[in-house]
Scaffold this motif. Structure first.
Motif, PDB file in Angstrom:
ATOM      1  N   ASP A 237     -41.649   7.288   0.174  1.00  0.00           N
ATOM      2  CA  ASP A 237     -40.464   7.231   1.016  1.00  0.00           C
ATOM      3  C   ASP A 237     -39.784   5.872   0.918  1.00  0.00           C
ATOM      4  O   ASP A 237     -38.579   5.756   1.073  1.00  0.00           O
ATOM      5  CB  ASP A 237     -40.827   7.492   2.479  1.00  0.00           C
ATOM      6  N   LEU A 238     -40.583   4.847   0.690  1.00  0.00           N
ATOM      7  CA  LEU A 238     -40.071   3.489   0.652  1.00  0.00           C
ATOM      8  C   LEU A 238     -40.847   2.677  -0.373  1.00  0.00           C
ATOM      9  O   LEU A 238     -42.079   2.718  -0.407  1.00  0.00           O
ATOM     10  CB  LEU A 238     -40.220   2.827   2.032  1.00  0.00           C
ATOM     11  N   THR A 239     -40.118   1.943  -1.190  1.00  0.00           N
ATOM     12  CA  THR A 239     -40.716   1.013  -2.140  1.00  0.00           C
ATOM     13  C   THR A 239     -40.089  -0.356  -1.905  1.00  0.00           C
ATOM     14  O   THR A 239     -38.862  -0.469  -1.878  1.00  0.00           O
ATOM     15  CB  THR A 239     -40.464   1.456  -3.593  1.00  0.00           C
TER      16      THR A 239
ATOM     17  N   GLN B 233     -30.694   2.795  -9.171  1.00  0.00           N
ATOM     18  CA  GLN B 233     -30.697   4.255  -9.219  1.00  0.00           C
ATOM     19  C   GLN B 233     -31.141   4.892  -7.911  1.00  0.00           C
ATOM     20  O   GLN B 233     -30.753   6.019  -7.605  1.00  0.00           O
ATOM     21  CB  GLN B 233     -31.604   4.747 -10.348  1.00  0.00           C
ATOM     22  N   GLU B 234     -31.978   4.195  -7.148  1.00  0.00           N
ATOM     23  CA  GLU B 234     -32.553   4.767  -5.922  1.00  0.00           C
ATOM     24  C   GLU B 234     -32.442   3.799  -4.742  1.00  0.00           C
ATOM     25  O   GLU B 234     -33.448   3.430  -4.133  1.00  0.00           O
ATOM     26  CB  GLU B 234     -34.022   5.130  -6.157  1.00  0.00           C
ATOM     27  N   PRO B 235     -31.229   3.396  -4.377  1.00  0.00           N
ATOM     28  CA  PRO B 235     -31.077   2.387  -3.326  1.00  0.00           C
ATOM     29  C   PRO B 235     -31.532   2.854  -1.945  1.00  0.00           C
ATOM     30  O   PRO B 235     -31.848   2.030  -1.095  1.00  0.00           O
ATOM     31  CB  PRO B 235     -29.575   2.089  -3.340  1.00  0.00           C
ATOM     32  N   GLU B 236     -31.589   4.155  -1.730  1.00  0.00           N
ATOM     33  CA  GLU B 236     -32.047   4.663  -0.434  1.00  0.00           C
ATOM     34  C   GLU B 236     -33.563   4.524  -0.271  1.00  0.00           C
ATOM     35  O   GLU B 236     -34.073   4.439   0.828  1.00  0.00           O
ATOM     36  CB  GLU B 236     -31.624   6.125  -0.226  1.00  0.00           C
ATOM     37  N   ARG B 237     -34.276   4.469  -1.374  1.00  0.00           N
ATOM     38  CA  ARG B 237     -35.737   4.374  -1.346  1.00  0.00           C
ATOM     39  C   ARG B 237     -36.243   2.979  -1.663  1.00  0.00           C
ATOM     40  O   ARG B 237     -37.168   2.478  -1.029  1.00  0.00           O
ATOM     41  CB  ARG B 237     -36.346   5.369  -2.356  1.00  0.00           C
ATOM     42  N   VAL B 238     -35.668   2.317  -2.636  1.00  0.00           N
ATOM     43  CA  VAL B 238     -36.144   1.016  -3.096  1.00  0.00           C
ATOM     44  C   VAL B 238     -35.337  -0.082  -2.400  1.00  0.00           C
ATOM     45  O   VAL B 238     -34.110  -0.083  -2.448  1.00  0.00           O
ATOM     46  CB  VAL B 238     -36.018   0.881  -4.627  1.00  0.00           C
ATOM     47  N   LYS B 239     -36.048  -0.989  -1.762  1.00  0.00           N
ATOM     48  CA  LYS B 239     -35.406  -2.083  -1.035  1.00  0.00           C
ATOM     49  C   LYS B 239     -35.860  -3.410  -1.618  1.00  0.00           C
ATOM     50  O   LYS B 239     -37.041  -3.609  -1.903  1.00  0.00           O
ATOM     51  CB  LYS B 239     -35.756  -2.029   0.457  1.00  0.00           C
ATOM     52  N   LEU B 240     -34.913  -4.313  -1.767  1.00  0.00           N
ATOM     53  CA  LEU B 240     -35.158  -5.603  -2.403  1.00  0.00           C
ATOM     54  C   LEU B 240     -35.584  -6.655  -1.387  1.00  0.00           C
ATOM     55  O   LEU B 240     -34.969  -6.795  -0.330  1.00  0.00           O
ATOM     56  CB  LEU B 240     -33.884  -6.070  -3.104  1.00  0.00           C
ATOM     57  N   LEU B 241     -36.635  -7.371  -1.708  1.00  0.00           N
ATOM     58  CA  LEU B 241     -37.058  -8.541  -0.949  1.00  0.00           C
ATOM     59  C   LEU B 241     -36.882  -9.752  -1.858  1.00  0.00           C
ATOM     60  O   LEU B 241     -37.343  -9.746  -3.000  1.00  0.00           O
ATOM     61  CB  LEU B 241     -38.522  -8.421  -0.516  1.00  0.00           C
ATOM     62  N   ASP B 242     -36.214 -10.772  -1.361  1.00  0.00           N
ATOM     63  CA  ASP B 242     -35.918 -11.967  -2.141  1.00  0.00           C
ATOM     64  C   ASP B 242     -37.144 -12.872  -2.234  1.00  0.00           C
ATOM     65  O   ASP B 242     -37.535 -13.500  -1.261  1.00  0.00           O
ATOM     66  CB  ASP B 242     -34.744 -12.707  -1.500  1.00  0.00           C
ATOM     67  N   GLY B 243     -37.739 -12.928  -3.401  1.00  0.00           N
ATOM     68  CA  GLY B 243     -38.935 -13.729  -3.624  1.00  0.00           C
ATOM     69  C   GLY B 243     -38.703 -15.223  -3.579  1.00  0.00           C
ATOM     70  O   GLY B 243     -39.652 -16.000  -3.594  1.00  0.00           O
ATOM     71  N   ASP B 244     -37.450 -15.647  -3.520  1.00  0.00           N
ATOM     72  CA  ASP B 244     -37.144 -17.068  -3.398  1.00  0.00           C
ATOM     73  C   ASP B 244     -37.280 -17.560  -1.960  1.00  0.00           C
ATOM     74  O   ASP B 244     -37.296 -18.757  -1.712  1.00  0.00           O
ATOM     75  CB  ASP B 244     -35.717 -17.362  -3.884  1.00  0.00           C
TER      76      ASP B 244
END
Length: 86
Positions: free
Chosen positions: A6-8, A51-62
């Protein structure tokens, strides 16, 4: 075509910056592949995000560890609470 999460959460950091951070640590198998390989892997993950912005969420590693954790919890907690309500 199959089961997907559901979430990555994608913890993203520039490979060069990651290499600088780990300069004094022992490299693992992936790190030994070099920056070009890591850049290709990163590009692949960013393509999945696109491609899957509803499932994959970005976390800023900086960001700091604390900020990354806070951002991750902001994404995870509402989904967990939603599952409990089902």
């Amino acid at each position: 075509a199959g089961i997907s999460p559901d979430l990555t959460l994608l913890l993203d950091i520039d490979p060069y910056e990651a290499q600088k951070r780990r300069a004094e640590q022992i490299s693992d198998r992936i790190e030994k592949e070099g920056l070009a390989f890591q850049e290709r892997v990163r590009a692949g993950y960013l393509k999945i995000l696109e491609q899957e912005p509803e499932r994959v969420k970005l976390l800023d590693g900086d960001k700091s560890r604390e900020r990354i954790l806070s951002n991750a919890l902001e994404l995870v907690i509402p989904r967990v609470l939603n599952l409990k309500q089902r």
